[in-house]
Write a protein that holds these residues in place. Structure first.
Motif, mmCIF file in Angstrom:
data_model
loop_
_atom_site.group_PDB
_atom_site.id
_atom_site.type_symbol
_atom_site.label_atom_id
_atom_site.label_comp_id
_atom_site.label_asym_id
_atom_site.label_seq_id
_atom_site.Cartn_x
_atom_site.Cartn_y
_atom_site.Cartn_z
ATOM 1 N N TRP A 16 0.890 -1.174 0.000
ATOM 2 C CA TRP A 16 0.000 0.000 0.000
ATOM 3 C C TRP A 16 0.918 1.210 0.000
ATOM 4 O O TRP A 16 1.619 1.448 0.972
ATOM 5 C CB TRP A 16 -0.913 -0.009 1.225
ATOM 6 N N ARG A 17 0.952 1.962 -1.091
ATOM 7 C CA ARG A 17 1.890 3.083 -1.225
ATOM 8 C C ARG A 17 3.293 2.589 -0.874
ATOM 9 O O ARG A 17 3.783 1.660 -1.493
ATOM 10 C CB ARG A 17 1.432 4.259 -0.361
ATOM 11 N N SER A 18 3.916 3.149 0.162
ATOM 12 C CA SER A 18 5.268 2.693 0.503
ATOM 13 C C SER A 18 5.252 1.615 1.589
ATOM 14 O O SER A 18 6.300 1.129 2.002
ATOM 15 C CB SER A 18 6.111 3.878 0.982
ATOM 16 N N SER A 19 4.076 1.281 2.066
ATOM 17 C CA SER A 19 3.989 0.286 3.146
ATOM 18 C C SER A 19 3.910 -1.120 2.569
ATOM 19 O O SER A 19 3.249 -1.342 1.553
ATOM 20 C CB SER A 19 2.727 0.509 3.976
ATOM 21 N N ARG A 20 4.545 -2.046 3.268
ATOM 22 C CA ARG A 20 4.496 -3.442 2.840
ATOM 23 C C ARG A 20 4.086 -4.325 4.007
ATOM 24 O O ARG A 20 4.473 -4.079 5.148
ATOM 25 C CB ARG A 20 5.862 -3.893 2.338
ATOM 26 N N VAL A 21 3.334 -5.334 3.679
ATOM 27 C CA VAL A 21 2.972 -6.340 4.676
ATOM 28 C C VAL A 21 3.263 -7.696 4.063
ATOM 29 O O VAL A 21 2.858 -7.972 2.921
ATOM 30 C CB VAL A 21 1.474 -6.229 5.047
ATOM 31 N N THR A 22 3.997 -8.523 4.780
ATOM 32 C CA THR A 22 4.226 -9.892 4.309
ATOM 33 C C THR A 22 3.721 -10.846 5.386
ATOM 34 O O THR A 22 4.142 -10.763 6.545
ATOM 35 C CB THR A 22 5.720 -10.163 4.034
ATOM 36 N N GLU A 23 2.817 -11.718 4.990
ATOM 37 C CA GLU A 23 2.216 -12.667 5.931
ATOM 38 C C GLU A 23 2.037 -14.011 5.229
ATOM 39 O O GLU A 23 1.682 -14.057 4.046
ATOM 40 C CB GLU A 23 0.851 -12.181 6.420
ATOM 41 N N THR A 24 2.242 -15.080 5.984
ATOM 42 C CA THR A 24 2.124 -16.416 5.397
ATOM 43 C C THR A 24 1.185 -17.273 6.247
ATOM 44 O O THR A 24 1.289 -17.279 7.475
ATOM 45 C CB THR A 24 3.512 -17.091 5.335
ATOM 46 N N ASN A 25 0.276 -17.947 5.568
ATOM 47 C CA ASN A 25 -0.561 -18.957 6.222
ATOM 48 C C ASN A 25 -0.054 -20.334 5.784
ATOM 49 O O ASN A 25 0.078 -20.586 4.582
ATOM 50 C CB ASN A 25 -2.022 -18.811 5.787
ATOM 51 N N VAL A 26 0.215 -21.206 6.739
ATOM 52 C CA VAL A 26 0.648 -22.562 6.390
ATOM 53 C C VAL A 26 -0.518 -23.508 6.664
ATOM 54 O O VAL A 26 -0.904 -23.713 7.819
ATOM 55 C CB VAL A 26 1.890 -22.987 7.198
ATOM 56 N N VAL A 27 -1.077 -24.056 5.595
ATOM 57 C CA VAL A 27 -2.208 -24.974 5.730
ATOM 58 C C VAL A 27 -1.695 -26.397 5.561
ATOM 59 O O VAL A 27 -0.559 -26.624 5.153
ATOM 60 C CB VAL A 27 -3.302 -24.660 4.685
ATOM 61 N N ASN A 28 -2.547 -27.346 5.922
ATOM 62 C CA ASN A 28 -2.146 -28.751 5.834
ATOM 63 C C ASN A 28 -3.252 -29.519 5.126
ATOM 64 O O ASN A 28 -4.411 -29.471 5.540
ATOM 65 C CB ASN A 28 -1.908 -29.314 7.246
ATOM 66 N N THR A 29 -2.893 -30.218 4.056
ATOM 67 C CA THR A 29 -3.912 -30.932 3.284
ATOM 68 C C THR A 29 -4.267 -32.274 3.900
ATOM 69 O O THR A 29 -5.136 -32.982 3.394
ATOM 70 C CB THR A 29 -3.438 -31.132 1.827
ATOM 71 N N ASN A 30 -3.564 -32.636 4.969
ATOM 72 C CA ASN A 30 -3.861 -33.909 5.635
ATOM 73 C C ASN A 30 -4.736 -33.773 6.856
ATOM 74 O O ASN A 30 -5.409 -34.716 7.259
ATOM 75 C CB ASN A 30 -2.559 -34.582 6.082
ATOM 76 N N LYS A 31 -4.700 -32.600 7.467
ATOM 77 C CA LYS A 31 -5.445 -32.476 8.726
ATOM 78 C C LYS A 31 -5.820 -31.010 8.975
ATOM 79 O O LYS A 31 -5.133 -30.089 8.489
ATOM 80 C CB LYS A 31 -4.591 -32.987 9.886
ATOM 81 N N PRO A 32 -6.866 -30.813 9.749
ATOM 82 C CA PRO A 32 -7.215 -29.435 10.115
ATOM 83 C C PRO A 32 -6.114 -28.827 10.979
ATOM 84 O O PRO A 32 -5.469 -29.542 11.749
ATOM 85 C CB PRO A 32 -8.506 -29.595 10.932
ATOM 86 N N VAL A 33 -5.915 -27.538 10.828
ATOM 87 C CA VAL A 33 -4.911 -26.864 11.662
ATOM 88 C C VAL A 33 -5.539 -25.601 12.254
ATOM 89 O O VAL A 33 -6.580 -25.121 11.778
ATOM 90 C CB VAL A 33 -3.658 -26.476 10.849
ATOM 91 N N GLU A 34 -4.897 -25.091 13.276
ATOM 92 C CA GLU A 34 -5.317 -23.805 13.845
ATOM 93 C C GLU A 34 -4.186 -22.819 13.618
ATOM 94 O O GLU A 34 -3.057 -23.049 14.080
ATOM 95 C CB GLU A 34 -5.643 -23.959 15.322
ATOM 96 N N ILE A 35 -4.466 -21.759 12.920
ATOM 97 C CA ILE A 35 -3.406 -20.821 12.530
ATOM 98 C C ILE A 35 -3.552 -19.534 13.346
ATOM 99 O O ILE A 35 -4.597 -18.870 13.291
ATOM 100 C CB ILE A 35 -3.485 -20.519 11.018
ATOM 101 N N PRO A 36 -2.523 -19.190 14.097
ATOM 102 C CA PRO A 36 -2.584 -17.922 14.837
ATOM 103 C C PRO A 36 -2.522 -16.739 13.857
ATOM 104 O O PRO A 36 -1.751 -16.770 12.899
ATOM 105 C CB PRO A 36 -1.321 -17.949 15.718
ATOM 106 N N ASN A 37 -3.337 -15.737 14.110
ATOM 107 C CA ASN A 37 -3.326 -14.488 13.335
ATOM 108 C C ASN A 37 -3.357 -14.746 11.827
ATOM 109 O O ASN A 37 -2.511 -14.254 11.071
ATOM 110 C CB ASN A 37 -2.108 -13.637 13.719
ATOM 111 N N TYR A 38 -4.300 -15.527 11.415
ATOM 112 C CA TYR A 38 -4.480 -15.885 9.999
ATOM 113 C C TYR A 38 -4.589 -14.614 9.156
ATOM 114 O O TYR A 38 -5.307 -13.677 9.508
ATOM 115 C CB TYR A 38 -5.765 -16.712 9.884
ATOM 116 N N PHE A 39 -3.906 -14.599 8.031
ATOM 117 C CA PHE A 39 -3.970 -13.418 7.165
ATOM 118 C C PHE A 39 -5.068 -13.590 6.125
ATOM 119 O O PHE A 39 -5.127 -14.584 5.422
ATOM 120 C CB PHE A 39 -2.634 -13.197 6.443
ATOM 121 N N ARG A 40 -5.945 -12.581 6.044
ATOM 122 C CA ARG A 40 -6.944 -12.569 4.969
ATOM 123 C C ARG A 40 -6.700 -11.326 4.129
ATOM 124 O O ARG A 40 -6.215 -10.303 4.640
ATOM 125 C CB ARG A 40 -8.363 -12.574 5.535
#
Lengths: 546, 186
Positions: free
Chosen positions: B73-97
């Motif tokens: 956003w303009r000069s601001s940057r945000v980098t966030e990663t969600n790690v999902v698992n195709t084998n099992k449900p996971v709980e992700i802290p601070n999920y990025f949308r």
């Protein structure tokens, strides 16, 4: 014979009266010029810079020169306001077609000229400062022959003086030379566009008022410029006004406004706001009184139903927004008024008032008697400034104060919230308002004390956002805020058009009612379904401050 | 009581065996063409709001898929990663949308988002479903976000189709693959 004489006498008298009426001396004689949209340094700017400096001098003692900009210019109402002056103040304008004619007409207002260096943008600001102090017009090299053809002599020449110098060095030198003679109640932050295009449309006002012109940065990364900027602000008298706008690309609006707020100073923009040297010389017309389009009395009690209440507000100051665009009046709209125009531009306020529809409702702002960030206003200055604001709101018949503090926001996103202490101070300072609204982009400062709600924007309509996305965004907010009533406060950014909003409203889901802002706040006071919240430690802060 | 040799138990054993065989297959079946960096094709995408540009990075590591977001956003940057698992449900802290930042819908300061994921359509699509907590003006709320990352034929385009429980029309974002030596940021 007698009858024939009588008829002739009657005819002559009538004809004489008509003739006298047609040639009656107007209340005031003035001149008008039309500008185009070319503000390129390489083409249109030099002549415009000369003309606005001349305008500042010509208008020093009386209102003589007015400039009309095309409708596409950011400040849109120069033509309607010109019509207003003719109609309501009986001004008879004579059109001036060329710079040569303008100099011929007003050369007596100038004692000479000062030459700026087209390759050094800051030299134009120094030239404007000199223009105010020495009664000079500012000219580029190419315009010297024109100025001299009207008998004007060179007062100063900045060519070469600042070659190779940084802006900090240039303004440091200008401060040493001129600051002691400049106005200490007003200063001109002549920023805005920089580089290929410059747009000093407000320079007439600075020249007239002998202000110091600069575009020093408020960015801590520009330490030399910031130090000079601060030294100027510190040296202003208490309660002074910073006119103009922050320099694009050097710092941000947030930094600039935060800095001056820390000194309790008021901001009055834009850098291209035209004709203040003319507008300031008019009072409201005799007998005129502001009567706002109130929909509810201050002491009214309303009861909210189980539905979604929605209201629209446009800040950004009326005049650069949708006021002149088709569709105004189809929806209830609140318009934030730059209140200190009661001092600098009464005619503009009167024009807006007289052209308001029943759906146009005026509110005070922004944050006080000028554009300020209240989280940063010194505690001892806050009551004084808000006392000023209250006085202006009374004149303008306003019952709602709009607040904005973007000091840690990132443009129109991010944290625009108020500390609890700031909210406390507003509730104490404005016991008789109907309520407060906060934000620019969305924010989450909310409260309700006695019958006065403080609500923040839940949505900001970006004018470029596709309308179907705006509709879906609003529907999503309505779905997420599932308790009824839900109070949906929407900020409409300048240049949105009202017709598109009408269509959006028609396509929202659920029991929706669009109401005027005063009614909205009264309803919000009746059933608090919003959560009280203030700015909290740990909330995002884009700018860490000074 | 069910006999260990009964037809029902035989069927159960077959199912378990099938699942056991399928698990490693699921792990290795992830389409390698998803891996890499992807740049938003703004002209063919839903309008971002409060962001000016976006890159995705996708990395498949066994059953885990790391979905990175590089937002500007303009000069601001945000980098966030969600790690999902195709084998099992996971709980992700601070999920990025991918948020519409001009809406008063905020990520809570601390949150945990239940997330499930699976490969679909012969591994040409990744489904991610998240129950995302948010803060709105009336307090706490959740959005169920169904996201499908579809790989186009040729492996050069990923289309993200995002459906919200609170929004009747999907948001569709189209991404073009960046070459492996492209180090530019959005």
């Amino acid at each position: 014979m007698t009858r024939a004489f009588q008829l002739s006498a009657i005819w002559l008298f009538t004809a004489g009266a008509l003739l006298a009426s047609a040639t009656a001396t107007p209340a005031k004689q003035a001149w008008v010029m039309r500008f185009d949209l070319d503000w390129e340094v390489a083409s249109g700017l030099p002549e415009k810079a000369m003309l606005v400096s001349l305008q500042g001098l010509a208008n020093r003692d009386e209102a003589r020169l007015y400039i009309i900009h095309p409708p596409e210019f950011q400040w849109e109402i120069t033509e309607p306001l010109y019509d207003f002056y003719k109609r309501k103040h009986d001004i008879s304008f004579t059109e001036i077609a060329t710079a040569d004619e303008a100099l011929g007409q007003f050369k007596s207002a100038a004692k000479g000229y000062v030459v700026w260096d087209r390759t050094i943008g800051a030299s134009l600001n120094v030239a404007f400062t000199i223009a105010g102090l020495e009664d000079a017009v500012v000219v580029s090299k190419d315009l010297i022959p024109l100025a001299e053809s009207h008998g004007l002599k060179k007062i100063d020449d900045l060519r070469g003086r600042y070659t190779g110098h940084t802006d900090a060095e240039i303004y440091g030198d200008a401060i040493k030379r001129y600051w002691s003679r400049c106005n200490r109640d007003k200063i001109m932050l002549m920023g805005g566009h920089r580089g290929r295009v410059m747009m000093p449309g407000m320079a007439d006002w600075g020249v007239r008022e002998k202000m110091f012109f600069h575009d020093l940065s408020a960015d801590p990364n520009e330490a030399d410029e910031l130090a000079l900027n601060r030294s100027l602000l510190e040296d202003l008298n208490l309660g002074s006004i910073v006119f103009g706008w922050h320099p694009y690309g050097k710092d941000t609006e947030e930094q600039s406004t935060m800095l001056l707020s820390m000194y309790g100073l008021k901001m009055e923009g834009l850098h291209n706001l035209p004709n203040l040297s003319y507008n300031c010389q008019f009072e409201f017309t005799p007998g005129f009184k502001f009567n706002n389009n109130h929909h509810v009395a201050l002491d009214a009690k309303l009861v909210a139903e189980e539905k979604v209440y929605m209201t629209f507000v446009q800040s950004d100051s009326i005049g650069i927004g949708v006021w002149t665009k088709p569709g105004r009046g189809k929806l209830p709209f609140a318009w934030q008024v730059t209140m200190n125009w009661t001092d600098f531009s009464p005619a503009a306020l009167e024009y807006f008032h007289e052209s308001a529809t029943p759906n146009d409702y005026f509110i005070g702002g922004l944050s006080g008697p000028g554009y300020m960030y209240p989280n940063n206003i010194p505690k001892d200055r806050f009551p004084v400034l808000m006392g000023e604001a209250k006085g202006m709101m009374k004149i303008l018949d306003q019952h709602v104060m709009e607040i904005m503090d973007n000091s840690v926001a990132d443009g129109n996103v991010g944290n625009a919230d108020l500390f609890k202490e700031t909210v406390d101070a507003y509730y104490e300072a404005f016991p008789n308002v109907l309520g407060f609204i906060n934000g620019y982009g969305p924010a989450r400062t909310r409260d309700l004390r006695d019958s006065r709600p403080m609500l923040s924007y839940d949505y900001y309509i970006d004018p470029k956002r596709p309308r179907d996305q705006v509709r879906d965004d609003l529907n999503e907010l309505i779905a997420l805020n599932s308790k009824r009533p839900y109070f949906l406060l929407v900020h409409v950014r300048e240049s949105n058009d009202v017709n598109s909003l009408v269509e959006i409203v028609d396509n929202l889901e659920g029991p929706i009612e669009v109401v005027a802002l005063d009614e909205f706040l009264k309803l919000a006071a009746s059933k608090k379904t919003y959560k009280t919240r203030f700015r909290q430690p740990g909330d995002p802060e884009h700018f860490k401050g000074y | 009581m069910v006999s260990p040799h009964s037809p029902q138990m035989k069927a159960l054993h077959i199912r378990i065996l099938a699942i056991a065989l399928a698990l490693p297959l699921a792990v290795v079946a992830a389409n390698p063409d998803f891996n890499g960096r992807w740049r938003l094709d703004a002209a063919h995408s839903a309008a971002l709001d409060g962001w000016t540009a976006m890159d995705l990075s996708i990395e498949v590591i066994g059953a885990k898929v790391a979905i990175g977001h590089d937002m500007r956003w303009r000069s601001s940057r945000v980098t966030e990663t969600n790690v999902v698992n195709t084998n099992k449900p996971v709980e992700i802290p601070n999920y990025f949308r991918i948020d519409q930042r001009h809406m008063a819908v905020y990520a809570p300061k601390k949150s945990v988002t239940p997330v499930t994921a699976e490969w679909l359509d012969e591994d040409r699509a990744l489904r991610v479903e998240a129950i995302v907590p948010v803060e709105v003006s009336q307090g706490d709320a959740v959005i169920r976000i169904y996201s499908e990352y579809r790989l186009a034929e040729g492996g050069e385009t990923v289309t993200l189709i995002e459906l919200h429980s609170t929004r009747n029309r999907p948001l569709i974002y189209v991404f073009r693959k960046l070459s492996s030596d492209d180090t530019s940021r959005p």
